[in-house]
Scaffold this motif. Structure first.
Motif, PDB file in Angstrom:
ATOM      1  N   GLU A 287       0.834  -1.210   0.000  1.00  0.00           N
ATOM      2  CA  GLU A 287       0.000   0.000   0.000  1.00  0.00           C
ATOM      3  C   GLU A 287       0.863   1.252   0.000  1.00  0.00           C
ATOM      4  OE1 GLU A 287      -3.416   2.142  -0.210  1.00  0.00           O
ATOM      5  OE2 GLU A 287      -3.435  -0.051  -0.004  1.00  0.00           O
ATOM      6  N   GLU A 288       2.047   1.151   0.619  1.00  0.00           N
ATOM      7  CA  GLU A 288       2.892   2.336   0.818  1.00  0.00           C
ATOM      8  C   GLU A 288       3.716   2.707  -0.405  1.00  0.00           C
ATOM      9  OE1 GLU A 288       3.041  -0.421   2.795  1.00  0.00           O
ATOM     10  OE2 GLU A 288       1.592   0.345   4.262  1.00  0.00           O
ATOM     11  N   GLN A 289       3.962   1.787  -1.323  1.00  0.00           N
ATOM     12  CA  GLN A 289       4.865   2.080  -2.438  1.00  0.00           C
ATOM     13  C   GLN A 289       4.295   3.148  -3.358  1.00  0.00           C
ATOM     14  OE1 GLN A 289       4.865  -1.954  -4.175  1.00  0.00           O
ATOM     15  NE2 GLN A 289       4.199  -1.052  -6.094  1.00  0.00           N
ATOM     16  N   THR A 290       5.192   3.915  -3.966  1.00  0.00           N
ATOM     17  CA  THR A 290       4.763   4.947  -4.923  1.00  0.00           C
ATOM     18  C   THR A 290       4.906   4.465  -6.360  1.00  0.00           C
ATOM     19  OG1 THR A 290       6.962   5.950  -5.127  1.00  0.00           O
ATOM     20  CG2 THR A 290       5.572   6.710  -3.300  1.00  0.00           C
ATOM     21  N   THR A 291       5.605   3.366  -6.559  1.00  0.00           N
ATOM     22  CA  THR A 291       5.856   2.828  -7.897  1.00  0.00           C
ATOM     23  C   THR A 291       4.636   2.067  -8.407  1.00  0.00           C
ATOM     24  OG1 THR A 291       8.197   2.577  -7.363  1.00  0.00           O
ATOM     25  CG2 THR A 291       7.361   1.319  -9.249  1.00  0.00           C
ATOM     26  N   THR A 292       4.282   2.299  -9.664  1.00  0.00           N
ATOM     27  CA  THR A 292       3.222   1.532 -10.303  1.00  0.00           C
ATOM     28  C   THR A 292       3.846   0.395 -11.103  1.00  0.00           C
ATOM     29  OG1 THR A 292       1.831   3.506 -10.497  1.00  0.00           O
ATOM     30  CG2 THR A 292       1.229   1.612 -11.859  1.00  0.00           C
ATOM     31  N   VAL A 293       3.413  -0.828 -10.841  1.00  0.00           N
ATOM     32  CA  VAL A 293       3.930  -2.017 -11.516  1.00  0.00           C
ATOM     33  C   VAL A 293       3.120  -2.254 -12.787  1.00  0.00           C
ATOM     34  CG1 VAL A 293       4.329  -4.499 -11.324  1.00  0.00           C
ATOM     35  CG2 VAL A 293       4.684  -3.012  -9.333  1.00  0.00           C
ATOM     36  N   LEU A 294       3.806  -2.389 -13.920  1.00  0.00           N
ATOM     37  CA  LEU A 294       3.130  -2.538 -15.202  1.00  0.00           C
ATOM     38  C   LEU A 294       3.343  -3.927 -15.788  1.00  0.00           C
ATOM     39  CD1 LEU A 294       3.956   0.866 -16.964  1.00  0.00           C
ATOM     40  CD2 LEU A 294       2.136   0.336 -15.332  1.00  0.00           C
ATOM     41  N   LEU A 295       2.256  -4.584 -16.147  1.00  0.00           N
ATOM     42  CA  LEU A 295       2.296  -5.829 -16.909  1.00  0.00           C
ATOM     43  C   LEU A 295       2.415  -5.473 -18.382  1.00  0.00           C
ATOM     44  CD1 LEU A 295      -0.723  -7.350 -15.045  1.00  0.00           C
ATOM     45  CD2 LEU A 295       1.498  -8.489 -15.088  1.00  0.00           C
ATOM     46  N   GLU A 296       3.367  -6.061 -19.072  1.00  0.00           N
ATOM     47  CA  GLU A 296       3.537  -5.773 -20.489  1.00  0.00           C
ATOM     48  C   GLU A 296       2.728  -6.749 -21.346  1.00  0.00           C
ATOM     49  OE1 GLU A 296       7.094  -5.326 -23.832  1.00  0.00           O
ATOM     50  OE2 GLU A 296       7.545  -5.122 -21.693  1.00  0.00           O
ATOM     51  N   THR A 297       2.052  -6.229 -22.353  1.00  0.00           N
ATOM     52  CA  THR A 297       1.352  -7.094 -23.303  1.00  0.00           C
ATOM     53  C   THR A 297       2.378  -7.842 -24.141  1.00  0.00           C
ATOM     54  OG1 THR A 297       1.232  -5.276 -24.897  1.00  0.00           O
ATOM     55  CG2 THR A 297      -0.682  -5.588 -23.440  1.00  0.00           C
TER      56      THR A 297
END
Length: 279
Positions: free
Chosen positions: A133-143
């Protein structure tokens, strides 16, 4: 304003990458967190990071994208490989917080004959164990293009992963134009239909970034071979329709084209900017 950059080398540090970006007319960039084939990450230099953050503020560099190594397979059939990948991702996410508010992109992985559902289970389990909840990074799944036993070859698989992640506000999608083309999504002739399908299955709000690449292969080839802008089967006009699409144009674009040096990226960025339609 168009936000566009390319893949840069991390070898000389964050500030060096930012300066290279400005030199070629970019206002963002992508980099590998460590050797693209895996291994230990370079030690962080806080002086470099602090100088980098000040430089980004001065020159308007925004939303850098860190790319996980290609070998990081969190849904491998081998438990040892999965555990190694999980530790690598945990370390990457910890390091990303020194440059807060940016993106961390990874290939969902290959299920290696376990079946898609088993692979998705392992991916979700890892993400739920690492995303906080605390992280500022958005994790992206790549197509993905769908070669071999890759997961993420269709919007349905991406959607299933996202819907099972607990901290859904910390996860999104990086859409790769070469990958989805090779995966069978006709962005050349039916771009609006592809965007509508993404919105229906995943939600357009989850689309955070675009890898802008042409393809060496025809539609639906499932081969994943990037080509320079305008020199492949997708073509320049179709890719510019992606860049100028009202739903997409405010997203950051990252070039992963097979250029021999930064001059090639400078030329691509220049011609894309020349054909970008400002609001």
């Amino acid at each position: 304003m168009l936000t566009i950059g390319c893949h840069l080398s991390m070898s000389s540090g964050y500030l060096s990458m930012a300066k290279d970006a400005v030199t070629i007319g970019a206002n963002t960039f992508q980099f590998f967190t460590r050797n693209p084939r895996g291994g230990k990450a370079k030690a962080l230099d806080m002086n470099d990071i602090n100088s980098f953050r000040a430089y980004c503020t001065q020159y308007g560099i925004d939303k850098i994208l860190a790319h996980a190594p290609y070998t990081m397979n969190i849904c491998s059939a081998d438990s040892g490989i999965r555990e190694f990948a999980k530790k690598m991702m945990a370390d990457d996410l910890r390091r990303m917080e020194y440059t807060p508010g940016n993106y961390y992109n990874f290939h969902p992985g290959s299920h290696v004959n376990q079946g898609v559902q088993t692979g998705i289970h392992f991916i979700v389990d890892t993400l739920n164990g690492l995303i906080s909840e605390e992280q500022t990074t958005t994790v992206l799944l790549e197509t993905m293009a769908g070669k071999g036993s890759e997961i993420g070859r269709c919007f349905e698989e991406i959607s299933e992963i996202i819907n099972a992640v607990e901290h859904r506000d910390k996860i999104g999608v990086c859409l790769d134009t070469c990958h989805i083309w090779d995966g069978g999504y006709d962005i050349c002739n039916h771009l609006n239909a592809v965007i509508d399908e993404f919105d229906r299955l995943i939600g357009i709000g989850k689309l955070k970034a675009i890898h802008l690449n042409d393809s060496k292969n025809p539609l639906g080839s499932h081969k994943d071979r990037h080509e320079c802008i305008g020199k492949g089967y997708i073509g320049f006009e179709a890719l510019m329709r992606v860049v100028n699409h009202p739903v997409l144009k405010n997203l950051p674009f990252y070039l992963e084209t097979p250029q021999p040096d930064l001059n090639g990226y400078r030329d691509e960025i220049s011609i894309i900017r020349d054909n970008f339609i400002e609001d």
